[in-house]
Motif scaffolding. Structure first.
Motif, PDB file in Angstrom:
ATOM      1  N   THR A 291       4.146   3.768 -11.888  1.00  0.00           N
ATOM      2  CA  THR A 291       4.979   2.768 -12.651  1.00  0.00           C
ATOM      3  C   THR A 291       3.822   1.914 -13.188  1.00  0.00           C
ATOM      4  N   GLU A 292       3.658   1.574 -14.311  1.00  0.00           N
ATOM      5  CA  GLU A 292       2.698   0.287 -14.711  1.00  0.00           C
ATOM      6  C   GLU A 292       3.254  -0.983 -14.599  1.00  0.00           C
TER       7      GLU A 292
ATOM      8  N   ILE B  58       2.743  -6.768  -2.636  1.00  0.00           N
ATOM      9  CA  ILE B  58       2.395  -5.871  -1.800  1.00  0.00           C
ATOM     10  C   ILE B  58       3.495  -4.689  -1.832  1.00  0.00           C
ATOM     11  N   PRO B  59       3.073  -3.424  -1.921  1.00  0.00           N
ATOM     12  CA  PRO B  59       3.848  -2.380  -2.179  1.00  0.00           C
ATOM     13  C   PRO B  59       4.906  -2.360  -1.099  1.00  0.00           C
ATOM     14  N   SER B  60       5.931  -1.657  -1.427  1.00  0.00           N
ATOM     15  CA  SER B  60       6.852  -1.403  -0.161  1.00  0.00           C
ATOM     16  C   SER B  60       6.891   0.026   0.004  1.00  0.00           C
ATOM     17  N   LEU B  61       7.422   0.266   1.106  1.00  0.00           N
ATOM     18  CA  LEU B  61       7.302   1.560   1.850  1.00  0.00           C
ATOM     19  C   LEU B  61       6.142   2.259   1.742  1.00  0.00           C
ATOM     20  N   ASN B  62       6.131   3.490   1.204  1.00  0.00           N
ATOM     21  CA  ASN B  62       4.960   4.337   0.987  1.00  0.00           C
ATOM     22  C   ASN B  62       4.056   4.290  -0.201  1.00  0.00           C
TER      23      ASN B  62
ATOM     24  N   LEU C 149       1.675   1.830  -9.914  1.00  0.00           N
ATOM     25  CA  LEU C 149       2.118   2.275  -8.351  1.00  0.00           C
ATOM     26  C   LEU C 149       2.536   3.323  -8.376  1.00  0.00           C
ATOM     27  N   TYR C 150       2.227   4.029  -7.398  1.00  0.00           N
ATOM     28  CA  TYR C 150       2.525   5.316  -7.072  1.00  0.00           C
ATOM     29  C   TYR C 150       2.947   5.727  -5.622  1.00  0.00           C
TER      30      TYR C 150
ATOM     31  N   LEU D 140      -0.671   0.431  -4.641  1.00  0.00           N
ATOM     32  CA  LEU D 140      -1.061  -0.058  -6.094  1.00  0.00           C
ATOM     33  C   LEU D 140      -2.341   0.059  -6.355  1.00  0.00           C
ATOM     34  N   VAL D 141      -2.723   0.815  -7.566  1.00  0.00           N
ATOM     35  CA  VAL D 141      -4.051   1.694  -7.850  1.00  0.00           C
ATOM     36  C   VAL D 141      -4.346   0.579  -9.214  1.00  0.00           C
ATOM     37  N   GLU D 142      -5.784   0.208  -9.363  1.00  0.00           N
ATOM     38  CA  GLU D 142      -6.227  -0.074 -10.725  1.00  0.00           C
ATOM     39  C   GLU D 142      -7.088   1.025 -11.345  1.00  0.00           C
TER      40      GLU D 142
END
Length: 97
Positions: free
Chosen positions: A74-75, A6-10, A85-86, A13-15
């Protein structure tokens, strides 16, 4: 047990979507065909807080197809799959049919 990030803040997570290297008829496509750098949103963070403490949620939703910058992100490897992750600000837009 499969891990879920679960990504933090804004963060988002992309495939990445890998374009096919062959057509259905078996014709090999050159590597530099006009491909969009796109991906599918897998998970989004809750958002960021403004100066007044009000939460600004991430505008993208899981399952959307997004246009990604050529560089950055980030990979992240979870199990056998690779993700990127962007920050929401780095994603160029959403793609619709």
């Amino acid at each position: 047990m499969a891990k879920r990030l679960i990504p933090s803040l804004n963060r988002v997570l992309v495939e990445k979507i890998i374009p096919p290297s062959k057509t259905n008829a078996g014709i090999l496509l050159p590597e530099k065909t006009s491909k969009l750098n796109s991906g599918k949103v897998v998970a989004v963070g809750p958002g960021i807080h403004d100066r007044d403490g009000k939460l600004i949620p991430v505008s993208m939703k899981e399952g959307e197809t997004v246009l990604l910058p050529e560089y950055g992100g980030t990979e992240v490897k979870l199990g056998e799959k690779e993700y990127h992750l962007y920050r929401e600000d780095d994603i160029l837009g959403t793609l619709h049919d």
